[in-house]
Scaffold this motif. Structure first.
Motif, PDB file in Angstrom:
ATOM      1  N   PRO A  17     -46.743  26.562  -7.471  1.00 17.33           N
ATOM      2  CA  PRO A  17     -46.361  26.728  -6.060  1.00 17.33           C
ATOM      3  C   PRO A  17     -46.453  28.193  -5.647  1.00 17.33           C
ATOM      4  O   PRO A  17     -46.002  29.088  -6.373  1.00 17.33           O
ATOM      5  CB  PRO A  17     -44.903  26.245  -6.021  1.00 17.33           C
ATOM      6  CG  PRO A  17     -44.672  25.524  -7.312  1.00 17.33           C
ATOM      7  CD  PRO A  17     -45.659  26.057  -8.293  1.00 17.33           C
ATOM      8  N   ILE A  18     -47.055  28.430  -4.472  1.00 18.71           N
ATOM      9  CA  ILE A  18     -47.108  29.805  -3.969  1.00 18.71           C
ATOM     10  C   ILE A  18     -46.302  29.956  -2.680  1.00 18.71           C
ATOM     11  O   ILE A  18     -45.865  31.048  -2.352  1.00 18.71           O
ATOM     12  CB  ILE A  18     -48.566  30.292  -3.773  1.00 18.71           C
ATOM     13  CG1 ILE A  18     -49.387  29.280  -2.993  1.00 18.71           C
ATOM     14  CG2 ILE A  18     -49.224  30.587  -5.090  1.00 18.71           C
ATOM     15  CD1 ILE A  18     -50.827  29.708  -2.715  1.00 18.71           C
ATOM     16  N   THR A  19     -46.117  28.852  -1.951  1.00 18.08           N
ATOM     17  CA  THR A  19     -45.211  28.817  -0.807  1.00 18.08           C
ATOM     18  C   THR A  19     -44.556  27.442  -0.822  1.00 18.08           C
ATOM     19  O   THR A  19     -44.870  26.603  -1.674  1.00 18.08           O
ATOM     20  CB  THR A  19     -45.929  29.008   0.550  1.00 18.08           C
ATOM     21  OG1 THR A  19     -46.688  27.845   0.842  1.00 18.08           O
ATOM     22  CG2 THR A  19     -46.816  30.241   0.565  1.00 18.08           C
ATOM     23  N   GLU A  20     -43.684  27.205   0.137  1.00 22.05           N
ATOM     24  CA  GLU A  20     -43.023  25.900   0.212  1.00 22.05           C
ATOM     25  C   GLU A  20     -44.029  24.787   0.483  1.00 22.05           C
ATOM     26  O   GLU A  20     -43.832  23.644   0.088  1.00 22.05           O
ATOM     27  CB  GLU A  20     -41.960  25.928   1.322  1.00 22.05           C
ATOM     28  CG  GLU A  20     -41.157  24.650   1.423  1.00 22.05           C
ATOM     29  CD  GLU A  20     -40.111  24.692   2.525  1.00 22.05           C
ATOM     30  OE1 GLU A  20     -39.519  23.640   2.767  1.00 22.05           O
ATOM     31  OE2 GLU A  20     -39.902  25.762   3.124  1.00 22.05           O
ATOM     32  N   TYR A  21     -45.152  25.117   1.138  1.00 24.58           N
ATOM     33  CA  TYR A  21     -46.105  24.098   1.557  1.00 24.58           C
ATOM     34  C   TYR A  21     -47.472  24.216   0.902  1.00 24.58           C
ATOM     35  O   TYR A  21     -48.391  23.500   1.273  1.00 24.58           O
ATOM     36  CB  TYR A  21     -46.277  24.144   3.078  1.00 24.58           C
ATOM     37  CG  TYR A  21     -44.988  23.847   3.799  1.00 24.58           C
ATOM     38  CD1 TYR A  21     -44.495  22.548   3.875  1.00 24.58           C
ATOM     39  CD2 TYR A  21     -44.241  24.870   4.371  1.00 24.58           C
ATOM     40  CE1 TYR A  21     -43.302  22.271   4.511  1.00 24.58           C
ATOM     41  CE2 TYR A  21     -43.047  24.596   5.016  1.00 24.58           C
ATOM     42  CZ  TYR A  21     -42.587  23.296   5.084  1.00 24.58           C
ATOM     43  OH  TYR A  21     -41.406  23.015   5.706  1.00 24.58           O
ATOM     44  N   ALA A  22     -47.664  25.105  -0.046  1.00 23.30           N
ATOM     45  CA  ALA A  22     -48.973  25.254  -0.671  1.00 23.30           C
ATOM     46  C   ALA A  22     -48.818  25.618  -2.141  1.00 23.30           C
ATOM     47  O   ALA A  22     -47.864  26.279  -2.537  1.00 23.30           O
ATOM     48  CB  ALA A  22     -49.790  26.326   0.052  1.00 23.30           C
ATOM     49  N   SER A  23     -49.799  25.173  -2.945  1.00 19.74           N
ATOM     50  CA  SER A  23     -49.808  25.473  -4.378  1.00 19.74           C
ATOM     51  C   SER A  23     -51.216  25.908  -4.781  1.00 19.74           C
ATOM     52  O   SER A  23     -52.214  25.464  -4.205  1.00 19.74           O
ATOM     53  CB  SER A  23     -49.420  24.236  -5.202  1.00 19.74           C
ATOM     54  OG  SER A  23     -48.125  23.802  -4.871  1.00 19.74           O
ATOM     55  N   ILE A  54     -56.558  25.920  -3.336  1.00 20.42           N
ATOM     56  CA  ILE A  54     -55.214  25.808  -2.780  1.00 20.42           C
ATOM     57  C   ILE A  54     -54.984  24.354  -2.405  1.00 20.42           C
ATOM     58  O   ILE A  54     -55.808  23.734  -1.734  1.00 20.42           O
ATOM     59  CB  ILE A  54     -55.064  26.695  -1.522  1.00 20.42           C
ATOM     60  CG1 ILE A  54     -55.388  28.158  -1.834  1.00 20.42           C
ATOM     61  CG2 ILE A  54     -53.669  26.550  -0.925  1.00 20.42           C
ATOM     62  CD1 ILE A  54     -54.437  28.835  -2.775  1.00 20.42           C
ATOM     63  N   ILE A  56     -52.704  21.778  -0.322  1.00 20.33           N
ATOM     64  CA  ILE A  56     -51.753  21.693   0.784  1.00 20.33           C
ATOM     65  C   ILE A  56     -51.510  20.217   1.061  1.00 20.33           C
ATOM     66  O   ILE A  56     -52.434  19.507   1.458  1.00 20.33           O
ATOM     67  CB  ILE A  56     -52.277  22.403   2.040  1.00 20.33           C
ATOM     68  CG1 ILE A  56     -52.546  23.877   1.746  1.00 20.33           C
ATOM     69  CG2 ILE A  56     -51.289  22.237   3.197  1.00 20.33           C
ATOM     70  CD1 ILE A  56     -53.233  24.620   2.858  1.00 20.33           C
ATOM     71  N   ARG A  61     -43.173  16.268   3.704  1.00 18.75           N
ATOM     72  CA  ARG A  61     -42.711  16.415   2.323  1.00 18.75           C
ATOM     73  C   ARG A  61     -41.400  15.669   2.168  1.00 18.75           C
ATOM     74  O   ARG A  61     -40.527  15.756   3.015  1.00 18.75           O
ATOM     75  CB  ARG A  61     -42.463  17.892   2.004  1.00 18.75           C
ATOM     76  CG  ARG A  61     -43.714  18.691   1.855  1.00 18.75           C
ATOM     77  CD  ARG A  61     -43.369  20.143   1.620  1.00 18.75           C
ATOM     78  NE  ARG A  61     -42.674  20.295   0.379  1.00 18.75           N
ATOM     79  CZ  ARG A  61     -43.128  20.981  -0.653  1.00 18.75           C
ATOM     80  NH1 ARG A  61     -44.292  21.564  -0.582  1.00 18.75           N
ATOM     81  NH2 ARG A  61     -42.429  21.096  -1.750  1.00 18.75           N
TER      82      ARG A  61
END
Length: 194
Positions: A17-23, A54, A56, A61
């Motif tokens: 995970p790099i943000t709450e909405y993307a990995s 990435i 998304i 979620r």
């Protein structure tokens, strides 16, 4: 003639995970073909595939289940020393039942508490009657009874102790001082959105 080839694929990868909405996603796979069907001028062949990118998620979620506790003042629900719901108490419980109808949940725990005035036995019974009254009202309003547990704690879990109210000079002042103890806690576990 039709011949069949043996083919296999194996791989591994990971997502970070790099943000709450993307990995970030990276994976590698190896594909093998024994070429029994003579597709190519070789006895067997294979290749590596590596992908990075990435990820998304599309759509909403899912939020993890939560537990919420509602502390209801017994004085707002019941008359002093009583276990019958006041009209305002009925409205409060009915509102809670409506809220529960808007979510999924696992269980509801209803805990009744009293102040320390009176005997332990009397307060235990009063706390149980109040917890049962709240439970029964929730069931009347459509909350599944098999998911509700009611329990009384009497005066065993005081928020305001006798020492805290030692300065009260009259019975009315003492009753007022002890008010935070008279409560019904409703804990809803496993709440998720419908």
């Amino acid at each position: 003639s039709n011949k069949m080839s043996f083919m296999a694929e194996a791989g591994a990868g990971f997502m970070v995970p790099i943000t709450e909405y993307a990995s970030f996603r990276l994976d590698g796979r190896y594909r093998y073909d024994d070429n029994s069907s003579d597709i190519r001028d070789t006895s067997s062949f294979g290749d590596w595939i590596v992908t990075a990118g990435i990820a998304i998620p599309i759509g909403g979620r899912a939020k993890p289940p939560v537990t919420r506790t509602f502390e209801l003042s017994a004085d707002a629900l019941f008359a002093f020393n009583k276990a019958d719901l006041k009209p305002t108490g009925q409205a409060r419980i009915d509102g809670l039942a409506r809220d529960l109808g808007q979510v999924n949940f696992n269980s509801v725990q209803v805990d009744g508490h009293t102040d320390p005035i009176g005997s332990a036995e009397y307060n235990q019974v009063l706390s149980e009657r109040r917890a049962d009254t709240v439970r029964n009202r929730l069931v009347e309003q459509g909350v599944p009874g098999d998911r509700i547990n009611a329990q009384g704690f009497g005066k065993t879990q005081l928020k305001v102790t006798e020492a805290d109210c030692a300065g009260a000079r009259t019975r009315e002042a003492l009753i007022e001082c002890y008010q935070p103890n008279r409560r019904v806690n409703v804990t809803v576990e496993g709440i998720t959105e419908k």
